[in-house]
Design a protein around this motif. Structure first.
Motif, PDB file in Angstrom:
ATOM      1  N   ARG A 161       0.818  -1.207   0.000  1.00  0.00           N
ATOM      2  CA  ARG A 161       0.000   0.000   0.000  1.00  0.00           C
ATOM      3  C   ARG A 161       0.855   1.261   0.000  1.00  0.00           C
ATOM      4  O   ARG A 161       0.496   2.270  -0.615  1.00  0.00           O
ATOM      5  CB  ARG A 161      -0.957  -0.023   1.198  1.00  0.00           C
ATOM      6  CG  ARG A 161      -2.085  -1.031   1.070  1.00  0.00           C
ATOM      7  CD  ARG A 161      -2.735  -1.345   2.391  1.00  0.00           C
ATOM      8  NE  ARG A 161      -1.878  -2.169   3.243  1.00  0.00           N
ATOM      9  CZ  ARG A 161      -2.263  -2.694   4.411  1.00  0.00           C
ATOM     10  NH1 ARG A 161      -3.488  -2.472   4.855  1.00  0.00           N
ATOM     11  NH2 ARG A 161      -1.425  -3.429   5.111  1.00  0.00           N
ATOM     12  N   GLU A 197       2.153   1.541  -3.511  1.00  0.00           N
ATOM     13  CA  GLU A 197       1.095   2.008  -4.401  1.00  0.00           C
ATOM     14  C   GLU A 197       0.871   3.508  -4.262  1.00  0.00           C
ATOM     15  O   GLU A 197       0.644   4.201  -5.247  1.00  0.00           O
ATOM     16  CB  GLU A 197      -0.207   1.261  -4.123  1.00  0.00           C
ATOM     17  CG  GLU A 197      -1.328   1.635  -5.083  1.00  0.00           C
ATOM     18  CD  GLU A 197      -2.639   0.937  -4.770  1.00  0.00           C
ATOM     19  OE1 GLU A 197      -3.554   1.001  -5.606  1.00  0.00           O
ATOM     20  OE2 GLU A 197      -2.756   0.353  -3.673  1.00  0.00           O
ATOM     21  N   ARG A 235      -4.487   7.776  -7.135  1.00  0.00           N
ATOM     22  CA  ARG A 235      -5.551   6.880  -6.706  1.00  0.00           C
ATOM     23  C   ARG A 235      -6.071   7.226  -5.310  1.00  0.00           C
ATOM     24  O   ARG A 235      -7.113   6.716  -4.885  1.00  0.00           O
ATOM     25  CB  ARG A 235      -5.054   5.433  -6.690  1.00  0.00           C
ATOM     26  CG  ARG A 235      -4.687   4.867  -8.048  1.00  0.00           C
ATOM     27  CD  ARG A 235      -4.160   3.444  -7.899  1.00  0.00           C
ATOM     28  NE  ARG A 235      -3.752   2.885  -9.198  1.00  0.00           N
ATOM     29  CZ  ARG A 235      -3.196   1.669  -9.329  1.00  0.00           C
ATOM     30  NH1 ARG A 235      -2.998   0.916  -8.252  1.00  0.00           N
ATOM     31  NH2 ARG A 235      -2.852   1.241 -10.529  1.00  0.00           N
ATOM     32  N   PHE A 236      -5.341   8.115  -4.611  1.00  0.00           N
ATOM     33  CA  PHE A 236      -5.639   8.368  -3.204  1.00  0.00           C
ATOM     34  C   PHE A 236      -6.080   9.817  -2.967  1.00  0.00           C
ATOM     35  O   PHE A 236      -5.627  10.737  -3.640  1.00  0.00           O
ATOM     36  CB  PHE A 236      -4.408   8.088  -2.336  1.00  0.00           C
ATOM     37  CG  PHE A 236      -3.978   6.653  -2.343  1.00  0.00           C
ATOM     38  CD1 PHE A 236      -4.417   5.782  -1.357  1.00  0.00           C
ATOM     39  CD2 PHE A 236      -3.146   6.165  -3.345  1.00  0.00           C
ATOM     40  CE1 PHE A 236      -4.017   4.453  -1.357  1.00  0.00           C
ATOM     41  CE2 PHE A 236      -2.745   4.843  -3.362  1.00  0.00           C
ATOM     42  CZ  PHE A 236      -3.184   3.984  -2.364  1.00  0.00           C
ATOM     43  N   TYR A 269      -6.639   7.748   1.717  1.00  0.00           N
ATOM     44  CA  TYR A 269      -7.718   6.802   1.449  1.00  0.00           C
ATOM     45  C   TYR A 269      -7.916   6.687  -0.056  1.00  0.00           C
ATOM     46  O   TYR A 269      -7.679   7.611  -0.828  1.00  0.00           O
ATOM     47  CB  TYR A 269      -9.022   7.267   2.112  1.00  0.00           C
ATOM     48  CG  TYR A 269      -9.458   8.657   1.695  1.00  0.00           C
ATOM     49  CD1 TYR A 269     -10.278   8.849   0.591  1.00  0.00           C
ATOM     50  CD2 TYR A 269      -8.999   9.777   2.394  1.00  0.00           C
ATOM     51  CE1 TYR A 269     -10.653  10.123   0.187  1.00  0.00           C
ATOM     52  CE2 TYR A 269      -9.370  11.069   1.998  1.00  0.00           C
ATOM     53  CZ  TYR A 269     -10.199  11.225   0.897  1.00  0.00           C
ATOM     54  OH  TYR A 269     -10.565  12.482   0.504  1.00  0.00           O
ATOM     55  N   ARG A 270      -8.317   5.494  -0.465  1.00  0.00           N
ATOM     56  CA  ARG A 270      -8.509   5.247  -1.882  1.00  0.00           C
ATOM     57  C   ARG A 270      -9.750   5.969  -2.379  1.00  0.00           C
ATOM     58  O   ARG A 270     -10.805   5.903  -1.741  1.00  0.00           O
ATOM     59  CB  ARG A 270      -8.622   3.758  -2.147  1.00  0.00           C
ATOM     60  CG  ARG A 270      -8.473   3.356  -3.609  1.00  0.00           C
ATOM     61  CD  ARG A 270      -8.576   1.839  -3.755  1.00  0.00           C
ATOM     62  NE  ARG A 270      -7.532   1.192  -2.991  1.00  0.00           N
ATOM     63  CZ  ARG A 270      -6.289   1.008  -3.429  1.00  0.00           C
ATOM     64  NH1 ARG A 270      -5.963   1.460  -4.637  1.00  0.00           N
ATOM     65  NH2 ARG A 270      -5.392   0.383  -2.693  1.00  0.00           N
ATOM     66  N   LYS A 271      -9.617   6.675  -3.488  1.00  0.00           N
ATOM     67  CA  LYS A 271     -10.736   7.400  -4.044  1.00  0.00           C
ATOM     68  C   LYS A 271     -11.805   6.430  -4.565  1.00  0.00           C
ATOM     69  O   LYS A 271     -11.489   5.306  -4.981  1.00  0.00           O
ATOM     70  CB  LYS A 271     -10.291   8.298  -5.203  1.00  0.00           C
ATOM     71  CG  LYS A 271      -9.366   9.430  -4.791  1.00  0.00           C
ATOM     72  CD  LYS A 271      -8.922  10.226  -6.004  1.00  0.00           C
ATOM     73  CE  LYS A 271      -7.971  11.356  -5.637  1.00  0.00           C
ATOM     74  NZ  LYS A 271      -7.492  12.091  -6.829  1.00  0.00           N
TER      75      LYS A 271
END
Length: 429
Positions: free
Chosen positions: A232, A235, A242-243, A425-427
């Motif tokens: 994570r 990433e 993405r976040f 946090y992931r969108k």
């Protein structure tokens, strides 16, 4: 050759200016002692400062600033006329003059310890004059205060907080500097778009699925193993867009008044380094995006600009140009913050954190990590760079309670002044 010629031509000018400053200081110190004494004071002061400047410049190496002793002498000469004016306008005695001048000298020293030391030295010098020479002129007291303060500071604070690192050198000589400046007085969220027009290449606003680094493997080295990083964390760095981010700023109380002043007068008009003051302000929402510039033809991303702004009006929080490079088996992250005709660079060394985290620090035994303020010559593209040793930061990205988090801590002159707490946090989608 051009820089050497300009340096040689500057020496007579600096010596001439020093002689004028010395003459004014001599007149200020001898004011009220009669015309003949004042003339002698002007001559002696001018000759003393001219000699000091000539010796300092003769011993000065390329890229260096004049020797400390000559700067102390110059400071004492510069303050003498101000001391004379203070005494003339207020009639203040030695103690008051000493404290006021000491407070002023400490304040422009910036380091909090110097801010405290300045008035204390001024009090001691003023008290000594009141006992030994009660009718000493304010110019003499002021000059003595600054001389004592700067001498004592040099003894106590041996580590330079700001140092001239290089003068008029090529960008390739300073690989740890990001030499990308703003060509206008405002940086703002459109900086990468404007940069693309200058550099060429394909500009992409709010690029999809891109990171602030191409790959963490570029940072591999003796202190950091990318294979040990939590997936994570990897990433987040390689696919930052993405976040989303939640930020909680934690300012120390002592720095808040100064930061509010800086923010109003500098950060907001500049459109750069406009950090939220409190959590209530971050509830406006933080927009995070990466604008890129790719090389024409192959599509390889060459510029990554991480831009954060407030959601409601797109007011800039900061604009950072993220780069990585390798030297002698070590990988580094260099982040350039564009300024008008200049750049402030944070070069950070990676280090492994327990539990698969990643740390980035500006404090290292290696030669490259640190902070650098660079002026970019608009014609030659040569760099003149200051190493800002008094500024330090530590960024830790890790997983806790199954959440991706980060803590970004800042220090100035050894004192902690800000910690930014992040939750990533992931969108949706």
């Amino acid at each position: 050759m051009a820089s050497e010629e300009s340096a040689h031509s500057a020496k007579p000018m600096s010596i001439g200016l020093a002689s004028v400053i010395g003459a004014v200081a001599g007149v200020s110190i001898t004011a009220g002692w009669g015309a003949s004494v004042m003339v002698a004071g002007a001559v002696l002061g001018g000759l003393t400062l001219a000699f000091s400047e000539a010796v300092a410049r003769a011993r000065q190496r390329p890229g260096q600033i004049p020797a400390l002793w000559s700067r102390i002498v110059m400071s004492a000469a510069l303050i003498a006329p101000l001391g004379w004016a203070l005494g003339r306008l207020t009639g203040a005695g030695p103690v008051v003059v000493g404290v006021l001048v000491g407070a002023f000298a400490g304040a422009i020293g910036l380091r909090p310890q110097k801010v405290v030391l300045g008035p204390l030295v001024g009090l001691a010098v003023g008290w000594a004059f009141s006992i030994l020479w009660g009718d000493a002129s304010a110019a003499i007291v002021a000059a003595a205060t600054v001389f004592a303060f700067r001498t004592l500071s040099a003894v106590i604070f041996r580590d330079p907080q700001v140092e001239l690192l290089a003068e008029r050198v090529k960008a390739e000589d300073l690989p740890f500097v990001v030499p990308l400046e703003s060509r206008t007085g405002y940086v703002g969220t459109g900086y990468v778009r404007d940069l693309a027009e200058v550099l060429g290449g394909d500009y992409q606003a709010d690029a999809a699925d891109v990171g602030i680094v191409a790959s963490l493997d570029e940072l591999a080295g003796p202190t950091f193993d990318p294979a040990a990083v939590d997936s994570r964390v990897r990433e987040f760095y390689e696919h930052t867009t993405r976040f989303g981010l939640d930020i909680i700023p934690q300012w120390r109380l002592w720095v808040r008044p100064g930061y509010l002043l800086y923010r109003s007068l500098v950060a907001r008009p500049l459109g750069q380094a406009n950090v939220p003051m409190n959590q209530r302000e971050t509830q406006r929402g933080i927009r995070s995006r990466i604008d890129t510039i790719s090389r024409a033809g192959d599509g390889v991303v060459s510029i990554r600009g991480w831009i954060r702004s407030f959601v409601d009006n797109d007011e800039p929080i900061y604009v950072g140009i993220y780069t990585t490079y390798r030297r002698e088996g070590h990988g580094y992250v260099s982040v350039g913050f564009p300024l008008p005709q200049a750049s402030f660079t944070a070069t950070l060394a990676p280090e492994s954190r327990p539990g698969g985290g990643l740390g980035l620090t500006s404090r290292s035994d290696l030669g490259h990590p640190g902070h650098y303020l660079t002026y970019v010559d608009p014609h030659t593209r040569d760099l003149t760079t200051l190493a800002v040793h008094g500024f330090a930061e530590q960024l830790d990205v890790y997983v806790a309670d199954d959440e991706l988090r980060a803590e970004h801590a800042f220090r100035v002159f050894g004192l902690p002044f800000l910690v930014l707490h992040y939750r990533m946090y992931r969108k949706a989608g």
